[in-house]
Scaffold this motif. Structure first.
Motif, PDB file in Angstrom:
ATOM      1  N   GLN A 178       0.830  -1.206   0.000  1.00 50.23           N
ATOM      2  CA  GLN A 178       0.000   0.000   0.000  1.00 50.23           C
ATOM      3  C   GLN A 178       0.866   1.258   0.000  1.00 50.23           C
ATOM      4  O   GLN A 178       2.027   1.238   0.399  1.00 50.23           O
ATOM      5  CB  GLN A 178      -0.934   0.009   1.210  1.00 50.23           C
ATOM      6  N   THR A 205       6.034   3.023  -1.210  1.00 51.92           N
ATOM      7  CA  THR A 205       5.094   1.960  -0.873  1.00 51.92           C
ATOM      8  C   THR A 205       5.621   1.239   0.369  1.00 51.92           C
ATOM      9  O   THR A 205       6.830   1.217   0.626  1.00 51.92           O
ATOM     10  CB  THR A 205       4.926   0.962  -2.035  1.00 51.92           C
ATOM     11  N   HIS A 259      -2.677   3.838   3.688  1.00 52.11           N
ATOM     12  CA  HIS A 259      -4.106   3.801   3.413  1.00 52.11           C
ATOM     13  C   HIS A 259      -4.908   3.298   4.600  1.00 52.11           C
ATOM     14  O   HIS A 259      -6.019   3.763   4.852  1.00 52.11           O
ATOM     15  CB  HIS A 259      -4.380   2.911   2.196  1.00 52.11           C
TER      16      HIS A 259
END
Length: 320
Positions: free
Chosen positions: A121, A259, A298
């Protein structure tokens, strides 16, 4: 004697007439009631009774708050200046913790494992900037492009080159540009038939591109952004792999930096590159440019982190 009887009969007759006129009822079926035409009487409000001195003192004692000896007791409702002593506490009653940048990144990775969320994510930062300058001047909202030490995008950026020189068109395409051409590209762009991530141009063609200014907005080629120049291969190489971020809502930068599956040192290096580039848009003599910094993914909670250790250069680099 006769006179008394006559008077009594007159009284009885008057009483009977009075009963019949009021519409009352008797045991014989005749109704009667008390007349409603009674005089209206008004009464003054009663004066409150004055409290004695003893009663006033007793009431004052009741109003006083009872003071408890809470020595050594953990307070539930405290000011936001104390540090919690337990692992579980009400967040709203304590100051927001501020972590070091590396510690915050490690916490995000731990949260991902505990929550069973996607390991790849995106990781975002939210920066609040102090845009003030001397007197009433402010730093203009800017858009910046830089080369991240560890790019997280798998695909290269799509670059469009504006030039009317056939040799430059060929050179741009060989350097990796997706589209290259002159004024014939204006109409397809206006009709959304073609598009790109970055638009670069040579200085000679800029007057012909004014029709695209409202269409491209911030992406319109500008010399201040490095999208106008004569070294086409170098510009194409920069923007083909470059990462762009911008200031929104007057003083905020909200952008992705990595990420979560990337190594911690790679995420930290990307974070350091963006913070250093952002601080370069305001002179250092006006004080710290970044007022607040938050890092989050997220699915995890946003974490505040310190920017001092990120912007601080190693001692070896300072000596050089």
């Amino acid at each position: 004697m006769a006179a008394c009887i006559h008077t009594l009969l007159k009284v009885l007759t008057g009483c009977q007439r009075q009963l019949l006129s009021t519409g009352g009822s008797s045991h014989s079926g005749v109704s009667y009631a008390v007349s409603r035409n009674l005089p209206v009487r008004t009464f003054a409000a009663a004066k409150p009774k004055k409290k004695t001195k003893k009663e006033a003192e007793a009431e004052e004692v009741k109003k006083r708050r009872r003071v408890l000896d809470e020595t050594g007791r953990q307070q539930l409702y405290v000011k936001k200046t104390k540090v919690p002593v337990d692992d579980v506490y009400l967040v709203k009653y304590y100051p927001t913790p501020v972590y070091g940048a590396l510690e915050a990144i490690d916490l995000l990775k731990r949260f991902q494992v505990l929550d069973f969320t996607p390991h790849d994510q995106a990781v975002y930062i939210n920066l609040q900037l102090d845009m003030s300058l001397e007197k009433k001047k402010k730093v203009d909202q800017f858009v910046s492009t830089l080369q991240l030490p560890h790019p997280f995008k798998k695909d290269l950026n799509k670059v469009l080159v504006f030039t009317e020189d056939a040799n430059q068109v060929k050179l741009a395409l060989e350097s990796g540009a997706a589209i290259a051409g002159g004024a014939e590209l204006i109409k397809p762009l206006l009709h959304d038939e073609i598009s790109a991530d970055f638009y670069i141009a040579v200085p000679d063609i800029l007057p012909k591109l004014l029709l695209l200014k409202s269409k491209l907005k911030r992406s319109f080629p500008k010399s201040t952004r490095g999208t106008v120049g004569v070294d086409i291969p170098k510009m194409v190489e920069v923007f083909k792999t470059g990462y762009e971020y911008q200031v929104d809502h007057q003083c905020y930068i909200i952008t992705q930096i990595a990420t979560l599956d990337m190594p911690t040192d790679h995420i930290f290096a990307n974070l350091q590159a963006i913070l250093t580039d952002a601080c370069s848009h305001r002179p250092a003599e006006f004080g710290p440019f970044i007022q607040g910094a938050i890092i989050a993914s997220h699915t995890s909670e946003a974490l505040c982190f310190k920017t001092e250790d990120v912007l601080q250069q190693p001692e070896e680099e300072q000596q050089e």
